[in-house]
Design a protein around this motif. Structure first.
Motif, PDB file in Angstrom:
ATOM      1  N   GLU A   1       0.835  -1.101   0.042  1.00 21.40           N
ATOM      2  CA  GLU A   1       0.048  -0.077   0.226  1.00 21.40           C
ATOM      3  C   GLU A   1       0.863   1.196  -0.033  1.00 21.40           C
ATOM      4  OE1 GLU A   1      -2.815  -0.064   2.995  1.00 21.40           O
ATOM      5  OE2 GLU A   1      -3.899  -1.779   2.294  1.00 21.40           O
ATOM      6  N   ASP A   2       1.762   1.283   0.851  1.00 25.45           N
ATOM      7  CA  ASP A   2       2.752   2.661   0.881  1.00 25.45           C
ATOM      8  C   ASP A   2       3.590   2.367  -0.488  1.00 25.45           C
ATOM      9  OD1 ASP A   2       2.430   3.487   3.256  1.00 25.45           O
ATOM     10  OD2 ASP A   2       3.902   2.102   4.427  1.00 25.45           O
TER      11      ASP A   2
ATOM     12  N   ALA B   1     -13.031   7.982   8.563  1.00 27.52           N
ATOM     13  CA  ALA B   1     -13.542   7.186   7.326  1.00 27.52           C
ATOM     14  C   ALA B   1     -12.772   6.767   6.420  1.00 27.52           C
ATOM     15  CB  ALA B   1     -14.518   8.068   6.663  1.00 27.52           C
ATOM     16  N   LEU B   2     -11.357   7.119   6.070  1.00 26.14           N
ATOM     17  CA  LEU B   2     -10.733   6.542   5.035  1.00 26.14           C
ATOM     18  C   LEU B   2      -9.502   5.716   5.508  1.00 26.14           C
ATOM     19  CD1 LEU B   2     -10.580   9.554   2.732  1.00 26.14           C
ATOM     20  CD2 LEU B   2     -12.266   7.657   2.674  1.00 26.14           C
ATOM     21  N   GLN B   3      -9.099   6.056   6.776  1.00 27.90           N
ATOM     22  CA  GLN B   3      -7.999   5.406   7.261  1.00 27.90           C
ATOM     23  C   GLN B   3      -8.114   4.474   8.251  1.00 27.90           C
ATOM     24  OE1 GLN B   3      -4.716   5.628   5.788  1.00 27.90           O
ATOM     25  NE2 GLN B   3      -5.532   7.225   4.409  1.00 27.90           N
ATOM     26  N   GLN B   4      -9.209   4.376   8.865  1.00 28.69           N
ATOM     27  CA  GLN B   4      -9.475   3.321   9.870  1.00 28.69           C
ATOM     28  C   GLN B   4      -8.524   3.366  10.919  1.00 28.69           C
ATOM     29  OE1 GLN B   4      -9.285   1.442   6.865  1.00 28.69           O
ATOM     30  NE2 GLN B   4     -11.076   2.678   5.955  1.00 28.69           N
TER      31      GLN B   4
ATOM     32  N   SER C   1     -10.375   2.726   0.656  1.00 27.49           N
ATOM     33  CA  SER C   1     -10.439   3.964   1.244  1.00 27.49           C
ATOM     34  C   SER C   1      -9.193   4.497   1.554  1.00 27.49           C
ATOM     35  CB  SER C   1     -11.263   3.734   2.511  1.00 27.49           C
ATOM     36  OG  SER C   1     -10.711   3.258   3.248  1.00 27.49           O
ATOM     37  N   ARG C   2      -8.451   3.563   1.754  1.00 31.82           N
ATOM     38  CA  ARG C   2      -6.762   4.118   2.375  1.00 31.82           C
ATOM     39  C   ARG C   2      -6.096   4.534   1.203  1.00 31.82           C
ATOM     40  NH1 ARG C   2      -6.725  -0.306   6.088  1.00 31.82           N
ATOM     41  NH2 ARG C   2      -5.767  -1.750   4.302  1.00 31.82           N
ATOM     42  N   ILE C   3      -5.834   3.846   0.018  1.00 30.93           N
ATOM     43  CA  ILE C   3      -4.885   4.104  -0.907  1.00 30.93           C
ATOM     44  C   ILE C   3      -5.499   4.896  -2.183  1.00 30.93           C
ATOM     45  CG2 ILE C   3      -3.213   2.058  -0.110  1.00 30.93           C
ATOM     46  CD1 ILE C   3      -4.469   0.613  -2.744  1.00 30.93           C
TER      47      ILE C   3
ATOM     48  N   ILE D   1     -12.991  13.709  10.480  1.00 29.24           N
ATOM     49  CA  ILE D   1     -13.794  12.724   9.859  1.00 29.24           C
ATOM     50  C   ILE D   1     -13.311  11.944   8.727  1.00 29.24           C
ATOM     51  CG2 ILE D   1     -16.180  12.610   8.765  1.00 29.24           C
ATOM     52  CD1 ILE D   1     -16.841  14.995  10.699  1.00 29.24           C
ATOM     53  N   GLU D   2     -12.457  12.724   7.824  1.00 32.64           N
ATOM     54  CA  GLU D   2     -12.170  11.970   6.715  1.00 32.64           C
ATOM     55  C   GLU D   2     -10.992  11.047   6.938  1.00 32.64           C
ATOM     56  OE1 GLU D   2     -12.607  15.326   3.332  1.00 32.64           O
ATOM     57  OE2 GLU D   2     -10.557  14.622   3.787  1.00 32.64           O
TER      58      GLU D   2
ATOM     59  N   PHE E   1     -16.695   7.396  -0.117  1.00 33.55           N
ATOM     60  CA  PHE E   1     -16.853   6.752   1.233  1.00 33.55           C
ATOM     61  C   PHE E   1     -17.363   7.697   2.192  1.00 33.55           C
ATOM     62  CE2 PHE E   1     -14.055   3.967  -0.718  1.00 33.55           C
ATOM     63  CZ  PHE E   1     -14.211   2.552  -0.143  1.00 33.55           C
ATOM     64  N   LEU E   2     -17.571   8.833   2.097  1.00 33.71           N
ATOM     65  CA  LEU E   2     -18.199   9.617   3.253  1.00 33.71           C
ATOM     66  C   LEU E   2     -19.690  10.103   2.868  1.00 33.71           C
ATOM     67  CD1 LEU E   2     -15.180  11.955   4.073  1.00 33.71           C
ATOM     68  CD2 LEU E   2     -16.765  10.783   5.825  1.00 33.71           C
TER      69      LEU E   2
ATOM     70  N   GLN F   1     -11.502  -1.137   2.913  1.00 28.40           N
ATOM     71  CA  GLN F   1     -10.556  -0.379   3.706  1.00 28.40           C
ATOM     72  C   GLN F   1      -9.319   0.116   2.862  1.00 28.40           C
ATOM     73  OE1 GLN F   1     -12.234  -2.796   5.388  1.00 28.40           O
ATOM     74  NE2 GLN F   1     -13.777  -1.347   6.161  1.00 28.40           N
TER      75      GLN F   1
ATOM     76  N   THR G   1     -12.539   9.265  -3.863  1.00 28.70           N
ATOM     77  CA  THR G   1     -12.742   8.419  -2.792  1.00 28.70           C
ATOM     78  C   THR G   1     -13.520   8.971  -1.453  1.00 28.70           C
ATOM     79  OG1 THR G   1     -10.965   7.088  -3.825  1.00 28.70           O
ATOM     80  CG2 THR G   1     -11.549   6.785  -1.340  1.00 28.70           C
ATOM     81  N   ARG G   2     -12.961  10.132  -1.453  1.00 28.53           N
ATOM     82  CA  ARG G   2     -13.685  10.773   0.006  1.00 28.53           C
ATOM     83  C   ARG G   2     -15.094  11.065   0.046  1.00 28.53           C
ATOM     84  NH1 ARG G   2     -10.026  15.569   1.362  1.00 28.53           N
ATOM     85  NH2 ARG G   2      -8.412  14.201   0.437  1.00 28.53           N
TER      86      ARG G   2
ATOM     87  N   MET H   1      -0.462   2.020   5.091  1.00 26.56           N
ATOM     88  CA  MET H   1      -0.382   3.421   4.645  1.00 26.56           C
ATOM     89  C   MET H   1      -0.192   4.205   5.875  1.00 26.56           C
ATOM     90  SD  MET H   1      -0.878   3.608   1.458  1.00 26.56           S
ATOM     91  CE  MET H   1      -1.673   5.148   1.232  1.00 26.56           C
ATOM     92  N   ARG H   2       0.988   3.744   6.534  1.00 26.28           N
ATOM     93  CA  ARG H   2       1.183   4.404   7.611  1.00 26.28           C
ATOM     94  C   ARG H   2       1.769   6.071   7.046  1.00 26.28           C
ATOM     95  NH1 ARG H   2      -0.058   4.199  12.897  1.00 26.28           N
ATOM     96  NH2 ARG H   2       0.824   6.250  13.083  1.00 26.28           N
ATOM     97  N   GLN H   3       2.324   5.867   5.918  1.00 25.39           N
ATOM     98  CA  GLN H   3       2.963   7.263   5.609  1.00 25.39           C
ATOM     99  C   GLN H   3       1.892   8.305   5.260  1.00 25.39           C
ATOM    100  OE1 GLN H   3       5.119   6.431   2.212  1.00 25.39           O
ATOM    101  NE2 GLN H   3       6.774   5.346   3.201  1.00 25.39           N
ATOM    102  N   VAL H   4       0.776   7.995   4.743  1.00 20.63           N
ATOM    103  CA  VAL H   4      -0.275   9.029   4.450  1.00 20.63           C
ATOM    104  C   VAL H   4      -0.825   9.219   5.577  1.00 20.63           C
ATOM    105  CG1 VAL H   4      -2.416   8.923   3.348  1.00 20.63           C
ATOM    106  CG2 VAL H   4      -0.752   7.916   2.019  1.00 20.63           C
TER     107      VAL H   4
ATOM    108  N   ASN I   1       1.102   3.979  -3.096  1.00 23.64           N
ATOM    109  CA  ASN I   1       1.207   5.668  -2.762  1.00 23.64           C
ATOM    110  C   ASN I   1       2.394   6.296  -3.282  1.00 23.64           C
ATOM    111  OD1 ASN I   1       0.022   7.906  -1.461  1.00 23.64           O
ATOM    112  ND2 ASN I   1       1.461   7.791   0.151  1.00 23.64           N
TER     113      ASN I   1
END
Lengths: 252, 217
Positions: A188-189, B68-71, A211-213, B64-65, A235-236, A208, A231-232, B1-4, A192
């Motif tokens: 994932e990193d 929602a996006l990074q849990q 949503s993360r990447i 909130i983002e 997902f929101l 998830q 994505t935001r 996704m620690r960096q983000v 990015n």
């Protein structure tokens, strides 16, 4: 503002009599990560494979509509499919390195495209492994069989192999579903980081992860593209109830 | 996704620090405007409040983002939840600064008491220090310092009481001072409330570090 790298218009796909995609319209933006999500059988992997014509390999598959890449329809008869797949590379769900050394795995693509100079190949191998964030782990044993290392490492070798031919777009079909959480986080990193230089389209079952990447998300259901956008936003506060239901785990 | 996540967390804390600086500046100027009968300064603080409110909204959206996006989990989640709460506390502190400024504008020309104003001035100095230090403690994850900062709320409470006592005494002796004295009581109350919000933030820092919800003071 990111440029449109691919433009898919009114795309329909059949496997024999079964229609797998219905009139899909989607733009893929340069240097962004686009995630394709949806329940099993929704058409997301099929859609991904249309982007570099991997569905050509399925004898019963038939396509209507347009897949534009840098302004040209990839389904034009004059398009050289090998050239196309060089520009639009792919990484699969299960790491599938060739039963060769790590070095030969990475050098495979450049060699088939006619690069023979050892010095140049060395450079490509190192650059690709570095980009795939695995150079430090394998640099001292490049002659090792690529199938003998861990699954997470194998997957990064496969990413390096895809990068070796300098693609513009990277298609990833559930690239972490066979990996443990640490390897998943590394990929994932990596995704990015890669988006600085590449355009990435990724199919994932892991909401998830999407949503993360991803910067943009496209939600497929029963062969239809139900909703796509930032994505935001998806997902929101998605527009469609089906999207909301799927993302919040109410079905699928 | 620690960096983000880490990058966005940093952005969040930067915004929080910026908001904290604006709020503390507002509180300081509000008290100063009241003591110095400075209507111009009071108006400036009132106008600046919109910036504080806007920043709080930006922080809310970011939190909130991120959820929602990074849990986020464990301390990451606590960090975001406490930032949501603490930014809300800061916003309310800013509102009280604005209320002090309305008193400044209202009180001009009324009869005053140097003795009470000097106590209010002391309160202003203490609350300024508390406000600055609690924002530092929050962004540096410094629980010990947060507890120290909150402990000074007792001084604020004591001075609030003193101002009220003095104001009542003077009102009894001199009806002409009633209008002014009401504002003294109000302003001391506003500062006292600001102290309570600082204590809230300190409690949030304790929660952030330990996962325990504990009452301070």
């Amino acid at each position: 503002m990111h440029q449109k790298k691919m433009k898919i218009e009114n795309l329909n796909l059949w496997y024999g009599d079964f229609q797998a995609l219905y009139a899909v319209n989607l733009d893929i933006y340069e240097n962004q990560v686009t995630a394709l999500i949806g329940p099993s059988g929704c058409g997301k992997s099929t859609f991904l494979k249309t982007l570099n014509r991997m569905n050509d390999l399925v004898p019963t598959a038939r396509i209507e509509g347009k897949v534009e890449f840098d302004g040209q329809n990839v389904y034009n008869p004059e398009v050289d499919v090998n050239e196309l797949r060089k520009k639009i590379g792919m990484v699969f769900q299960h790491p599938n390195p060739f039963p060769k050394s790590i070095y030969d795995n990475i050098a495979y693509g450049p060699r088939t495209h006619g690069i023979k100079d050892t010095h140049q190949l060395d450079e490509i191998v190192e650059r690709s492994l570095r980009q795939a964030a695995i150079w430090d782990e394998v640099k001292d044993h490049l002659d090792r069989n690529a199938q003998s290392i861990s699954g997470g490492q194998q997957q990064r070798i496969c990413i390096a192999r895809a990068l070796a031919v300098e693609p513009e777009i990277l298609l990833m079909d559930e690239p972490t579903s066979a990996l443990d959480p640490i390897s998943t986080a590394k990929i994932e990193d990596l995704v990015n980081k890669l988006k600085e230089n590449y355009t990435i389209v990724i199919v994932t079952h892991n909401m998830q992860q999407a949503s993360r990447i991803s910067d943009r998300t496209a939600f497929f259901l029963n062969g239809y593209l139900k909703e796509s956008g930032e994505t935001r936003k998806i997902f929101l506060n998605p527009e469609k109830e089906e999207t909301e239901n799927y993302i919040s785990g109410r079905f699928g | 996704m620690r960096q983000v996540f880490d990058n966005e967390l940093e952005e969040l804390l930067d915004k929080f620090t910026e908001m904290g600086e604006l709020v503390n500046d507002a509180i300081y100027k509000a008290v100063k405007s009241f003591i110095n009968h400075d209507k111009v300064l009071a108006t400036e603080v009132i106008e600046q409040d919109q910036k504080i409110n806007d920043l709080e909204k930006e922080i809310d959206v970011l939190c909130i983002e991120l959820i929602a996006l990074q849990q986020p989990n464990t301390s990451d989640l606590r960090r975001i939840v406490t930032t949501l709460q603490a930014s809300n506390d800061l916003e309310r502190m800013g509102d009280h600064a604005v209320s002090i400024c309305y008193s400044t504008i209202r009180v001009k020309g009324n009869k005053r008491s140097d003795h009470i104003e000097s106590a209010l001035n002391d309160m202003g100095e203490i609350i300024k220090w508390m406000g600055q230090e609690i924002v530092k403690a929050f962004t540096h994850f410094d629980m010990e310092h947060a507890v120290d900062v909150a402990s000074r709320d007792d001084e604020i409470d004591y001075l609030t009481h003193e101002v009220k006592k003095g104001a009542i005494k003077r009102m009894k002796n001199d009806p002409d001072i009633v209008w002014g004295a009401i504002d003294y009581v109000l302003v001391s109350n506003y500062i006292e409330r600001i102290g309570d919000y600082v204590t809230n933030i300190a409690e949030e820092i304790v929660y952030l570090e330990t996962g325990e919800i504990r009452e301070l003071n």
